[in-house]
Design a protein around this motif. Sequence first.
Motif, PDB file in Angstrom:
ATOM      1  N   PRO A 169       0.813  -1.225   0.000  1.00  0.00           N
ATOM      2  CA  PRO A 169       0.000   0.000   0.000  1.00  0.00           C
ATOM      3  C   PRO A 169       0.849   1.278   0.000  1.00  0.00           C
ATOM      4  O   PRO A 169       0.410   2.309  -0.521  1.00  0.00           O
ATOM      5  CB  PRO A 169      -0.818  -0.115   1.288  1.00  0.00           C
ATOM      6  N   SER A 209      -3.162   1.180  -6.447  1.00  0.00           N
ATOM      7  CA  SER A 209      -3.641  -0.178  -6.719  1.00  0.00           C
ATOM      8  C   SER A 209      -3.982  -0.959  -5.456  1.00  0.00           C
ATOM      9  O   SER A 209      -5.000  -1.638  -5.396  1.00  0.00           O
ATOM     10  CB  SER A 209      -2.574  -0.964  -7.489  1.00  0.00           C
ATOM     11  N   ILE A 210      -3.121  -0.886  -4.457  1.00  0.00           N
ATOM     12  CA  ILE A 210      -3.270  -1.704  -3.257  1.00  0.00           C
ATOM     13  C   ILE A 210      -3.620  -0.814  -2.067  1.00  0.00           C
ATOM     14  O   ILE A 210      -2.873   0.111  -1.730  1.00  0.00           O
ATOM     15  CB  ILE A 210      -1.973  -2.491  -2.969  1.00  0.00           C
ATOM     16  N   LEU A 220       0.990  -3.119 -10.815  1.00  0.00           N
ATOM     17  CA  LEU A 220       1.675  -3.369  -9.553  1.00  0.00           C
ATOM     18  C   LEU A 220       3.157  -3.656  -9.789  1.00  0.00           C
ATOM     19  O   LEU A 220       4.022  -3.149  -9.074  1.00  0.00           O
ATOM     20  CB  LEU A 220       0.996  -4.534  -8.838  1.00  0.00           C
ATOM     21  N   TYR A 255      -7.834  -3.934  -2.833  1.00  0.00           N
ATOM     22  CA  TYR A 255      -7.205  -3.339  -4.003  1.00  0.00           C
ATOM     23  C   TYR A 255      -8.224  -2.596  -4.851  1.00  0.00           C
ATOM     24  O   TYR A 255      -9.438  -2.740  -4.661  1.00  0.00           O
ATOM     25  CB  TYR A 255      -6.513  -4.421  -4.842  1.00  0.00           C
ATOM     26  N   TRP A 315      -6.249  -9.151   0.840  1.00  0.00           N
ATOM     27  CA  TRP A 315      -5.819  -8.075  -0.059  1.00  0.00           C
ATOM     28  C   TRP A 315      -7.024  -7.183  -0.343  1.00  0.00           C
ATOM     29  O   TRP A 315      -8.085  -7.671  -0.735  1.00  0.00           O
ATOM     30  CB  TRP A 315      -5.339  -8.643  -1.388  1.00  0.00           C
ATOM     31  N   VAL A 323      -2.917  -4.881   2.770  1.00  0.00           N
ATOM     32  CA  VAL A 323      -2.570  -6.309   2.717  1.00  0.00           C
ATOM     33  C   VAL A 323      -2.325  -6.713   4.167  1.00  0.00           C
ATOM     34  O   VAL A 323      -1.427  -6.195   4.820  1.00  0.00           O
ATOM     35  CB  VAL A 323      -1.308  -6.568   1.866  1.00  0.00           C
TER      36      VAL A 323
END
Length: 152
Positions: free
Chosen positions: A32, A38-39, A141, A60, A58, A42
């Motif tokens: 992150p 994108s993230i 990613l 996202y 996850w 996690v």
Amino acid sequence: MGLKGKLVSQTELKGCKDLFHEMFRHKPHHLPNVAPNSIKAVDLHEGDWGTVGSVVNWNYTLVDGKEEAVKVVVDDINEEKRLVTFKACEGHLTEQYKAFKATVHIENEGENNLVLWTIEYEKQNEDVPEPFYYLQLAVNLTKDVDAHHVNQ
């Protein structure tokens, strides 16, 4: 089209292959900070980071802006191939796909290192789309993680 399929992407790595592999094996919870577009998060749900059988959540954002979450099991790790395989076990992906497995590994091609993402899937039915958005997420990613390592 059939219900089962496989998608593969290949992206040249400019940074260190060992650092890239380490990010996905031992430090996905750092993603992150590395790829915030994108993230989102996690989190370790069960087991230990970097071990087969551990369960990871996850959160996202897909390239179309849709936010999703999935719980995965770390299905395989191979240090020699710098490979990690994640298998979806809960979440949005399991609503659309009977099986969904994503593998990231690094291959050497001459002087170049290539990041390969392979997504193997089985759709719940013919109406489920091919998982192109998920492959694009993996490519984005890859680029973000590589740029992070190159710029450090």
